[in-house]
Write a protein that holds these residues in place. Structure first.
Motif, PDB file in Angstrom:
ATOM      1  N   ASP A   2     -12.217  -6.464  -7.497  1.00  0.00           N
ATOM      2  CA  ASP A   2     -12.783  -6.022  -6.232  1.00  0.00           C
ATOM      3  C   ASP A   2     -12.369  -4.573  -5.983  1.00  0.00           C
ATOM      4  O   ASP A   2     -11.192  -4.276  -5.724  1.00  0.00           O
ATOM      5  CB  ASP A   2     -12.273  -6.926  -5.106  1.00  0.00           C
ATOM      6  N   GLU A   4     -12.972  -2.665  -3.482  1.00  0.00           N
ATOM      7  CA  GLU A   4     -12.494  -2.424  -2.121  1.00  0.00           C
ATOM      8  C   GLU A   4     -11.039  -2.851  -1.971  1.00  0.00           C
ATOM      9  O   GLU A   4     -10.287  -2.257  -1.189  1.00  0.00           O
ATOM     10  CB  GLU A   4     -13.386  -3.126  -1.107  1.00  0.00           C
ATOM     11  N   ALA A   5     -10.645  -3.866  -2.721  1.00  0.00           N
ATOM     12  CA  ALA A   5      -9.235  -4.248  -2.723  1.00  0.00           C
ATOM     13  C   ALA A   5      -8.397  -3.151  -3.355  1.00  0.00           C
ATOM     14  O   ALA A   5      -7.298  -2.829  -2.882  1.00  0.00           O
ATOM     15  CB  ALA A   5      -9.054  -5.569  -3.472  1.00  0.00           C
ATOM     16  N   SER A   8      -8.080  -0.404  -0.861  1.00  0.00           N
ATOM     17  CA  SER A   8      -7.109  -0.762   0.174  1.00  0.00           C
ATOM     18  C   SER A   8      -5.682  -0.575  -0.343  1.00  0.00           C
ATOM     19  O   SER A   8      -4.806  -0.082   0.380  1.00  0.00           O
ATOM     20  CB  SER A   8      -7.323  -2.207   0.617  1.00  0.00           C
ATOM     21  N   ALA A  31      -7.471  -8.002   7.071  1.00  0.00           N
ATOM     22  CA  ALA A  31      -8.394  -7.857   5.949  1.00  0.00           C
ATOM     23  C   ALA A  31      -7.739  -7.082   4.814  1.00  0.00           C
ATOM     24  O   ALA A  31      -7.870  -7.445   3.637  1.00  0.00           O
ATOM     25  CB  ALA A  31      -9.672  -7.156   6.408  1.00  0.00           C
ATOM     26  N   VAL A  32      -7.004  -6.016   5.154  1.00  0.00           N
ATOM     27  CA  VAL A  32      -6.309  -5.240   4.120  1.00  0.00           C
ATOM     28  C   VAL A  32      -5.258  -6.108   3.436  1.00  0.00           C
ATOM     29  O   VAL A  32      -5.124  -6.096   2.204  1.00  0.00           O
ATOM     30  CB  VAL A  32      -5.666  -3.975   4.727  1.00  0.00           C
ATOM     31  N   LYS A  34      -5.195  -9.361   3.088  1.00  0.00           N
ATOM     32  CA  LYS A  34      -5.835 -10.366   2.230  1.00  0.00           C
ATOM     33  C   LYS A  34      -6.370  -9.728   0.946  1.00  0.00           C
ATOM     34  O   LYS A  34      -6.283 -10.319  -0.135  1.00  0.00           O
ATOM     35  CB  LYS A  34      -6.968 -11.048   2.992  1.00  0.00           C
ATOM     36  N   ARG A  35      -6.944  -8.536   1.060  1.00  0.00           N
ATOM     37  CA  ARG A  35      -7.453  -7.859  -0.133  1.00  0.00           C
ATOM     38  C   ARG A  35      -6.335  -7.586  -1.129  1.00  0.00           C
ATOM     39  O   ARG A  35      -6.489  -7.810  -2.347  1.00  0.00           O
ATOM     40  CB  ARG A  35      -8.120  -6.532   0.260  1.00  0.00           C
ATOM     41  N   ALA A  38      -5.107 -10.788  -2.774  1.00  0.00           N
ATOM     42  CA  ALA A  38      -6.035 -11.243  -3.815  1.00  0.00           C
ATOM     43  C   ALA A  38      -5.894 -10.387  -5.075  1.00  0.00           C
ATOM     44  O   ALA A  38      -5.969 -10.897  -6.201  1.00  0.00           O
ATOM     45  CB  ALA A  38      -7.462 -11.200  -3.283  1.00  0.00           C
ATOM     46  N   LEU A  39      -5.699  -9.087  -4.895  1.00  0.00           N
ATOM     47  CA  LEU A  39      -5.520  -8.204  -6.045  1.00  0.00           C
ATOM     48  C   LEU A  39      -4.239  -8.555  -6.788  1.00  0.00           C
ATOM     49  O   LEU A  39      -4.216  -8.561  -8.035  1.00  0.00           O
ATOM     50  CB  LEU A  39      -5.492  -6.753  -5.561  1.00  0.00           C
TER      51      LEU A  39
END
Length: 330
Positions: A2, A4-5, A8, A31-32, A34-35, A38-39
């Protein structure tokens, strides 16, 4: 991965706080978080440790950061390359040796800071080029739709400049030593112009030109390219072709081909640009203005009936234009 992750992660690393990264990116702090989480799961490592002041990079985070910066930069460049308002001005030309490309190159040489992308759509139907302008695939196209009523509503056609024609012959041709020629002197010549596509704008141009001056323009047979035609001209004592004065042709020195201007009237091919009516590329205006300042052609000038009205610059009081009409044979 991702992207965007990754973005971030980079902003959080630069700013040291998830909240500041979220504010800059226009998303929530959750949101940041969580990103980035996930990364970290995807990479199988921890990228940050929490501190009282925010976040700090782990050793793995420090190792990943320069690569992450490269990913974000590549994505930004990729987006800019296709976004009309930020990418290079993209103009379609019929060929890279055509008068259109030569005129664009002259503009770029005097404005080297211009971010310009010259492309060739390789389509014969100008309506296909108009569709590419409409969708934003190109910002402008050097094509003419001889019936403007058939253009898409949000595409318009503007006059760019007129390209004068020259007769191109070999050294043994009877007219090889001429300094200039008039259209009546072309009557009876064997003029070969390969690559005229039926129902194309240039097919209509040559139809009107031949009718106006009682010329025989031969377009029969396959088109094997410019090099084959130039070889044939060099070997022939009677073959000729018509080329644009600004078109770039290269041939071996031994060919000794001659380019002869045609005057009284100057035979001109009108070149138009198809552009969007709304939100044109910001770099387009300077290019169009450059074309308007090109030196005028020797008068009078013959143009086909569908030629658009030329743009007039300051102090331009008009010019003598001969539209497509038949000239007397005798």
């Amino acid at each position: 991965m991702d992207t965007e992750a990754v973005r971030s992660f980079v902003r959080a690393a630069d700013l040291g706080q998830l909240r500041h990264a979220a504010d800059e990116l226009g998303v929530t702090q959750q949101a940041v978080s969580k990103r980035i989480a996930a990364l970290e799961r995807e990479l199988g490592v921890r990228l940050f440790t929490r501190t009282a002041r925010g976040v700090e990079l782990t050793l793995d985070g420090r190792a990943f950061l320069p690569h992450a910066r490269g990913i974000v930069a590549d994505v930004d460049r990729a987006v800019a390359a296709v976004r009309p308002r930020s990418r290079a001005l993209r103009i379609d030309v019929l060929g890279l040796r055509s008068a259109q490309a030569v005129a664009l190159h002259d503009y770029w040489r005097s404005h080297p800071e211009t971010d310009l992308d010259v492309v060739t759509l390789r389509v014969d139907d100008p309506h296909v080029a108009a569709a590419a302008v409409q969708t934003g695939d190109v910002d402008a196209s050097f094509r003419t739709v001889t019936d403007p009523a058939t253009l898409p509503r949000d595409v318009r056609m503007i006059h760019a400049f007129d390209s004068p024609l020259e007769l191109l012959v070999g050294p043994r041709h009877p007219l090889a030593s001429a300094r200039t020629l008039t259209p009546p002197q072309l009557r009876g010549l064997r003029i070969r112009v390969p690559g005229i596509v039926p129902r194309s704008e240039w097919a209509e141009f040559y139809d009107q030109l031949a009718a106006a001056f009682d010329l025989h323009v031969d377009a029969a047979g396959p088109n094997f390219g410019d090099e084959v035609l130039l070889d044939a001209l060099a070997d022939s004592a009677d073959l000729a072709t018509l080329v644009g004065a600004r078109d770039r042709y290269i041939w071996p020195a031994g060919h000794d081909l001659r380019r002869i201007p045609i005057v009284d009237p100057t035979l001109a091919y009108p070149l138009s640009l198809l552009v969007r009516r709304t939100n044109p590329h910001p770099g387009l205006r300077a290019v169009v203005d450059h074309f308007a300042r090109l030196a005028p052609l020797p008068e009078p000038v013959w143009l086909p009936s569908w030629a658009p009205a030329p743009r007039r610059g300051a102090g331009d009081t008009g010019r003598s234009v001969v539209r497509a009409v038949a000239y007397p044979v005798g």
